[in-house]
Every structure is written in C-alpha cells, then in structure tokens.
Design a protein around this motif. Structure first.
Motif, PDB file in Angstrom:
ATOM      1  N   PHE A 163       0.838  -1.187   0.000  1.00  0.00           N
ATOM      2  CA  PHE A 163       0.000   0.000   0.000  1.00  0.00           C
ATOM      3  C   PHE A 163       0.879   1.244   0.000  1.00  0.00           C
ATOM      4  CE2 PHE A 163      -2.367  -3.380   2.018  1.00  0.00           C
ATOM      5  CZ  PHE A 163      -3.585  -3.338   1.345  1.00  0.00           C
ATOM      6  N   THR A 164       0.566   2.189  -0.871  1.00  0.00           N
ATOM      7  CA  THR A 164       1.302   3.445  -0.961  1.00  0.00           C
ATOM      8  C   THR A 164       0.994   4.293   0.266  1.00  0.00           C
ATOM      9  OG1 THR A 164       1.245   3.379  -3.359  1.00  0.00           O
ATOM     10  CG2 THR A 164       1.617   5.531  -2.351  1.00  0.00           C
ATOM     11  N   LEU A 165       2.028   4.852   0.863  1.00  0.00           N
ATOM     12  CA  LEU A 165       1.862   5.695   2.040  1.00  0.00           C
ATOM     13  C   LEU A 165       1.675   7.147   1.635  1.00  0.00           C
ATOM     14  CD1 LEU A 165       4.638   4.344   4.419  1.00  0.00           C
ATOM     15  CD2 LEU A 165       2.201   3.854   4.457  1.00  0.00           C
ATOM     16  N   SER A 166       0.893   7.845   2.434  1.00  0.00           N
ATOM     17  CA  SER A 166       0.782   9.291   2.287  1.00  0.00           C
ATOM     18  C   SER A 166       0.926   9.893   3.683  1.00  0.00           C
ATOM     19  CB  SER A 166      -0.548   9.685   1.644  1.00  0.00           C
ATOM     20  OG  SER A 166      -1.629   9.176   2.388  1.00  0.00           O
ATOM     21  N   GLU A 167       1.149  11.179   3.739  1.00  0.00           N
ATOM     22  CA  GLU A 167       1.322  11.856   5.018  1.00  0.00           C
ATOM     23  C   GLU A 167       0.059  11.691   5.854  1.00  0.00           C
ATOM     24  OE1 GLU A 167       4.364  13.807   5.628  1.00  0.00           O
ATOM     25  OE2 GLU A 167       4.890  12.644   3.866  1.00  0.00           O
ATOM     26  N   GLY A 168       0.213  11.543   7.147  1.00  0.00           N
ATOM     27  CA  GLY A 168      -0.945  11.497   8.022  1.00  0.00           C
ATOM     28  C   GLY A 168      -0.971  10.271   8.911  1.00  0.00           C
ATOM     29  N   VAL A 169      -2.156   9.976   9.419  1.00  0.00           N
ATOM     30  CA  VAL A 169      -2.338   8.912  10.397  1.00  0.00           C
ATOM     31  C   VAL A 169      -2.297   7.548   9.725  1.00  0.00           C
ATOM     32  CG1 VAL A 169      -3.925   7.953  12.117  1.00  0.00           C
ATOM     33  CG2 VAL A 169      -3.688  10.422  11.884  1.00  0.00           C
ATOM     34  N   LEU A 170      -1.566   6.634  10.348  1.00  0.00           N
ATOM     35  CA  LEU A 170      -1.422   5.267   9.861  1.00  0.00           C
ATOM     36  C   LEU A 170      -2.503   4.389  10.471  1.00  0.00           C
ATOM     37  CD1 LEU A 170       0.216   2.910   8.575  1.00  0.00           C
ATOM     38  CD2 LEU A 170       1.535   2.856  10.678  1.00  0.00           C
ATOM     39  N   PRO A 171      -3.184   3.557   9.672  1.00  0.00           N
ATOM     40  CA  PRO A 171      -4.108   2.598  10.268  1.00  0.00           C
ATOM     41  C   PRO A 171      -3.340   1.717  11.260  1.00  0.00           C
ATOM     42  CG  PRO A 171      -4.362   2.650   7.886  1.00  0.00           C
ATOM     43  CD  PRO A 171      -3.138   3.470   8.226  1.00  0.00           C
ATOM     44  N   SER A 210       5.733   8.616  13.745  1.00  0.00           N
ATOM     45  CA  SER A 210       5.706   9.230  15.075  1.00  0.00           C
ATOM     46  C   SER A 210       4.627   8.548  15.905  1.00  0.00           C
ATOM     47  CB  SER A 210       5.394  10.724  14.965  1.00  0.00           C
ATOM     48  OG  SER A 210       6.393  11.369  14.214  1.00  0.00           O
ATOM     49  N   GLY A 211       4.958   8.211  17.135  1.00  0.00           N
ATOM     50  CA  GLY A 211       3.999   7.587  18.031  1.00  0.00           C
ATOM     51  C   GLY A 211       3.612   6.180  17.612  1.00  0.00           C
ATOM     52  N   ALA A 212       4.586   5.360  17.293  1.00  0.00           N
ATOM     53  CA  ALA A 212       4.325   3.980  16.845  1.00  0.00           C
ATOM     54  C   ALA A 212       3.577   3.199  17.919  1.00  0.00           C
ATOM     55  CB  ALA A 212       5.644   3.287  16.517  1.00  0.00           C
ATOM     56  N   THR A 213       2.671   2.332  17.489  1.00  0.00           N
ATOM     57  CA  THR A 213       1.924   1.490  18.421  1.00  0.00           C
ATOM     58  C   THR A 213       2.257   0.020  18.157  1.00  0.00           C
ATOM     59  OG1 THR A 213      -0.011   1.189  16.989  1.00  0.00           O
ATOM     60  CG2 THR A 213       0.018   3.150  18.410  1.00  0.00           C
ATOM     61  N   THR A 214       1.951  -0.825  19.132  1.00  0.00           N
ATOM     62  CA  THR A 214       2.225  -2.254  18.983  1.00  0.00           C
ATOM     63  C   THR A 214       1.427  -2.864  17.832  1.00  0.00           C
ATOM     64  OG1 THR A 214       0.587  -2.775  20.687  1.00  0.00           O
ATOM     65  CG2 THR A 214       2.895  -2.587  21.388  1.00  0.00           C
ATOM     66  N   ALA A 215       0.345  -2.217  17.409  1.00  0.00           N
ATOM     67  CA  ALA A 215      -0.437  -2.712  16.278  1.00  0.00           C
ATOM     68  C   ALA A 215       0.383  -2.711  14.985  1.00  0.00           C
ATOM     69  CB  ALA A 215      -1.705  -1.873  16.091  1.00  0.00           C
ATOM     70  N   LEU A 216       1.470  -1.943  14.949  1.00  0.00           N
ATOM     71  CA  LEU A 216       2.325  -1.880  13.755  1.00  0.00           C
ATOM     72  C   LEU A 216       3.333  -3.025  13.684  1.00  0.00           C
ATOM     73  CD1 LEU A 216       3.141   1.930  13.586  1.00  0.00           C
ATOM     74  CD2 LEU A 216       1.582   0.630  12.143  1.00  0.00           C
ATOM     75  N   SER A 217       3.549  -3.736  14.780  1.00  0.00           N
ATOM     76  CA  SER A 217       4.546  -4.816  14.776  1.00  0.00           C
ATOM     77  C   SER A 217       4.271  -5.794  13.651  1.00  0.00           C
ATOM     78  CB  SER A 217       4.537  -5.555  16.116  1.00  0.00           C
ATOM     79  OG  SER A 217       5.267  -4.833  17.058  1.00  0.00           O
ATOM     80  N   GLY A 218       5.329  -6.136  12.931  1.00  0.00           N
ATOM     81  CA  GLY A 218       5.223  -7.060  11.810  1.00  0.00           C
ATOM     82  C   GLY A 218       4.937  -6.393  10.478  1.00  0.00           C
ATOM     83  N   THR A 219       4.643  -5.088  10.487  1.00  0.00           N
ATOM     84  CA  THR A 219       4.418  -4.360   9.237  1.00  0.00           C
ATOM     85  C   THR A 219       5.743  -4.183   8.517  1.00  0.00           C
ATOM     86  OG1 THR A 219       2.524  -3.181  10.159  1.00  0.00           O
ATOM     87  CG2 THR A 219       3.568  -2.200   8.225  1.00  0.00           C
ATOM     88  N   LYS A 220       5.732  -4.369   7.204  1.00  0.00           N
ATOM     89  CA  LYS A 220       6.933  -4.176   6.390  1.00  0.00           C
ATOM     90  C   LYS A 220       6.843  -2.843   5.663  1.00  0.00           C
ATOM     91  CE  LYS A 220       7.661  -9.076   5.670  1.00  0.00           C
ATOM     92  NZ  LYS A 220       7.636 -10.178   4.734  1.00  0.00           N
ATOM     93  N   PHE A 221       8.001  -2.225   5.474  1.00  0.00           N
ATOM     94  CA  PHE A 221       8.100  -0.958   4.755  1.00  0.00           C
ATOM     95  C   PHE A 221       9.187  -1.069   3.700  1.00  0.00           C
ATOM     96  CE2 PHE A 221       6.432   0.050   8.930  1.00  0.00           C
ATOM     97  CZ  PHE A 221       5.353   0.863   8.616  1.00  0.00           C
ATOM     98  N   ARG A 222       8.979  -0.366   2.597  1.00  0.00           N
ATOM     99  CA  ARG A 222       9.991  -0.292   1.533  1.00  0.00           C
ATOM    100  C   ARG A 222       9.804   1.031   0.793  1.00  0.00           C
ATOM    101  NH1 ARG A 222       7.776  -4.604  -3.046  1.00  0.00           N
ATOM    102  NH2 ARG A 222       6.040  -3.296  -3.787  1.00  0.00           N
ATOM    103  N   ALA A 223      10.832   1.410   0.036  1.00  0.00           N
ATOM    104  CA  ALA A 223      10.773   2.643  -0.750  1.00  0.00           C
ATOM    105  C   ALA A 223      10.989   2.321  -2.217  1.00  0.00           C
ATOM    106  CB  ALA A 223      11.825   3.639  -0.277  1.00  0.00           C
ATOM    107  N   ILE A 224      10.238   3.002  -3.063  1.00  0.00           N
ATOM    108  CA  ILE A 224      10.457   2.958  -4.506  1.00  0.00           C
ATOM    109  C   ILE A 224      11.177   4.254  -4.859  1.00  0.00           C
ATOM    110  CG2 ILE A 224       9.378   2.916  -6.775  1.00  0.00           C
ATOM    111  CD1 ILE A 224       7.065   1.361  -5.449  1.00  0.00           C
TER     112      ILE A 224
END
Length: 92
Positions: free
Chosen positions: A36-44, A60-74
């Motif tokens: 999923f493409t990221l945009s500025e603002g609140v993360l689900p 900013s303000g990472a939560t445990t709900a994000l654990s296991g999420t992968k990120f990459r850049a194009i």
C-alpha cells in the motif's frame, strides 16, 4: 525495533544519477502479497507518517499494532529506478 509511543525512522540512500523521487509503501503483517502506498498522516493501526515522498520516512507515536508491518521505498532516478529491500518494524 522501537518502544510503543516512540518514533521510528527509515532511510534509503540511492546511488546513481539524480534527482531522485521517492515513494514509501507498507505491507501489513497479515497481508503477504499487496503493498500500500503511504501518504502523510495517520497510519491505520496507530502512528503518524511524515516524509513519505522523501528519502527518510518517520513514524511518530508507533503502536504495537504496527509490529510485523513491512516498509519499503520505490526510488526513481534520472535514468532508472529501484525498490529497496523491505524492513519489518517491531514495536515493544
């Protein structure tokens, strides 16, 4: 790895001919085929994104709900582009 409520920063450093454009993407822990493409603002799931079209993206303000999420850049350069390796966040 970061603590809940803390910030997490990811960076890419391309080689080659610029100028470069950037687009960060995420893949939730429970999804294995779609990015999923990221945009500025609140993360689900919690946290706020900034720098989603730059070489450095911050949550900013990472939560445990994000654990296991992968990120990459194009990254797109003057002559060609590339996709970075994915990195997985762990939030304790």
């Amino acid at each position: 790895t970061t603590c809940a409520g803390s910030d997490a920063t990811f960076s890419v450093m391309p080689a080659g001919s610029g100028p470069f454009t950037y687009q960060w993407q995420r893949q939730p822990a429970n999804i294995t085929t779609t990015w999923f493409t990221l945009s500025e603002g609140v993360l689900p799931g919690g946290g706020t994104f900034s720098g989603t079209t730059t070489g450095t993206m911050t949550i900013s303000g990472a939560t445990t709900a994000l654990s296991g999420t992968k990120f990459r850049a194009i990254v797109q350069g003057a002559c060609n582009g590339a996709t970075s390796d994915a990195v997985t966040i762990t939030v304790n």
